[in-house]
Enzyme design. Structure first.
Site, PDB file in Angstrom:
ATOM      1  N   ASP A 131      27.108  -2.776  40.212  1.00 38.90           N
ATOM      2  CA  ASP A 131      27.333  -3.744  39.366  1.00 38.90           C
ATOM      3  C   ASP A 131      27.443  -3.444  37.872  1.00 38.90           C
ATOM      4  OD1 ASP A 131      24.780  -4.008  38.184  1.00 38.90           O
ATOM      5  OD2 ASP A 131      24.434  -5.957  39.582  1.00 38.90           O
ATOM      6  N   CYS A 188      28.340 -27.141  55.113  1.00 34.50           N
ATOM      7  CA  CYS A 188      27.118 -27.276  54.224  1.00 34.50           C
ATOM      8  C   CYS A 188      27.294 -27.059  52.617  1.00 34.50           C
ATOM      9  CB  CYS A 188      26.406 -26.161  54.494  1.00 34.50           C
ATOM     10  SG  CYS A 188      24.747 -25.893  53.531  1.00 34.50           S
ATOM     11  N   CYS A 195      22.342 -27.603  42.564  1.00 33.27           N
ATOM     12  CA  CYS A 195      22.373 -27.062  41.129  1.00 33.27           C
ATOM     13  C   CYS A 195      22.379 -27.983  40.115  1.00 33.27           C
ATOM     14  CB  CYS A 195      23.728 -26.300  41.063  1.00 33.27           C
ATOM     15  SG  CYS A 195      24.079 -25.682  39.529  1.00 33.27           S
TER      16      CYS A 195
END
Length: 306
Positions: A131, A188, A195
């Site tokens: 990354d 789901c 959040c």
């Protein structure tokens, strides 16, 4: 005929501590880069301008390694079972940053893996990323059969969940390629519902402007006042969407890598505000927390508790 087989690569990788290994042909990431462009067009990258660069390399790894034929995806589990204290006024650190900076751990293992594979076949060439370059690690992980992209945009494996780091190894060798794992998120919406800032604005779409992880780590300016009171005491990063994922709740496995065990799990407001530059550098020299710098960590503490 090369001596490098899938199983030999898997065996060497697992000896070094990698948990999952997948193989995929180095094709163009056409659909993935189109989705990335749509995400960018909506401004969901916030101030992460680097996401707008090198789209040609993100789309085609041959722009990085012209002789690329395959991408090998590797994962390293970082889950440890410890929980946060119940004390009031404690600022929480994301689980991935509890121990040593994963880049340091994985880079060392990748160097060893590359050395081992080149010793077996000197014609083996590769470039590896964790990354830190224009490589779509998650996209390659999905294509290589590591798992599917969850609605929270983390890759989920049906046997271990999503508590893992991903590395990509671009190579000039061909392998037998892995089967893609189908999406098992179904209906789901646990991550979306949980959040606190509504950052998951649609299935598989996160708006960084609202994301606690972005705001506490990547954002170098002030945190928007409209997010005040919504951070659930997250001082650095956030794990809510992974904590509530049923796949993690059922299948998480403890990491055997000692460097990922907790050293910097949570801090009080006073602890953070009493750091000076020297003590901050000493304590977080090999920690991901150094990324936010002392100024950023103290900004976060003030936003949480002042």
């Amino acid at each position: 005929m090369s001596k490098l087989t899938n199983q030999l690569v898997i065996d060497k990788a697992k000896q070094l501590g990698f948990d999952l290994v997948g193989f995929v042909k180095a094709d163009l990431l056409i659909a993935e880069t189109e989705k990335l462009q749509q995400w960018l067009d909506k401004g969901f990258q916030a101030s992460m301008g680097y996401m707008e660069k090198n789209l040609d390399k993100r789309k085609d790894v041959k722009e990085i390694l012209p002789i690329a034929k395959s991408v090998i995806s590797l994962t390293l589990n970082y889950y440890t079972p410890e929980n946060y204290s119940k004390e009031e006024g404690m600022g929480k650190v994301s689980r991935y940053a509890w121990g040593k900076d994963y880049h340091l751990v994985i880079w060392q293992k990748l160097d060893e893996l590359e050395t081992d594979l080149k010793e077996i076949d000197p014609e083996f060439e590769c470039l590896s990323y964790v990354d830190t370059g224009p490589v779509m690690d998650k996209a390659w992980a999905v294509r290589s059969g590591i798992g599917w992209m969850g609605k929270h945009t983390n890759v989920i494996n049906p046997e271990v969940g999503s508590w893992f780091f991903i590395a990509s190894l671009i190579t000039n060798f061909e392998f037998d390629y892995s089967q893609i794992i189908v999406d098992h998120c179904g209906t789901c919406t646990a991550c979306i519902d949980a959040c606190p800032t509504d950052a998951i604005v649609d299935d598989y779409v996160v708006d960084a402007n609202k994301c606690i992880s972005f705001q506490t780590i990547e954002n170098k300016g002030e945190i928007p006042i409209e997010l005040k009171g919504k951070f659930d005491n997250w001082l650095f990063g956030c794990d809510i969407c992974q904590d509530v994922c049923p796949w993690n709740q059922k299948f998480s496995q403890h990491t055997w890598i000692q460097e990922f065990h907790p050293h910097n799990k949570e801090f009080t407001h006073n602890e953070v505000m009493n750091f000076d530059n020297q003590t901050f550098k000493e304590q977080f020299m090999e920690s991901p927390i150094k990324r936010t710098k002392l100024k950023g960590l103290q900004r976060n503490a003030k936003f949480l508790f002042d």
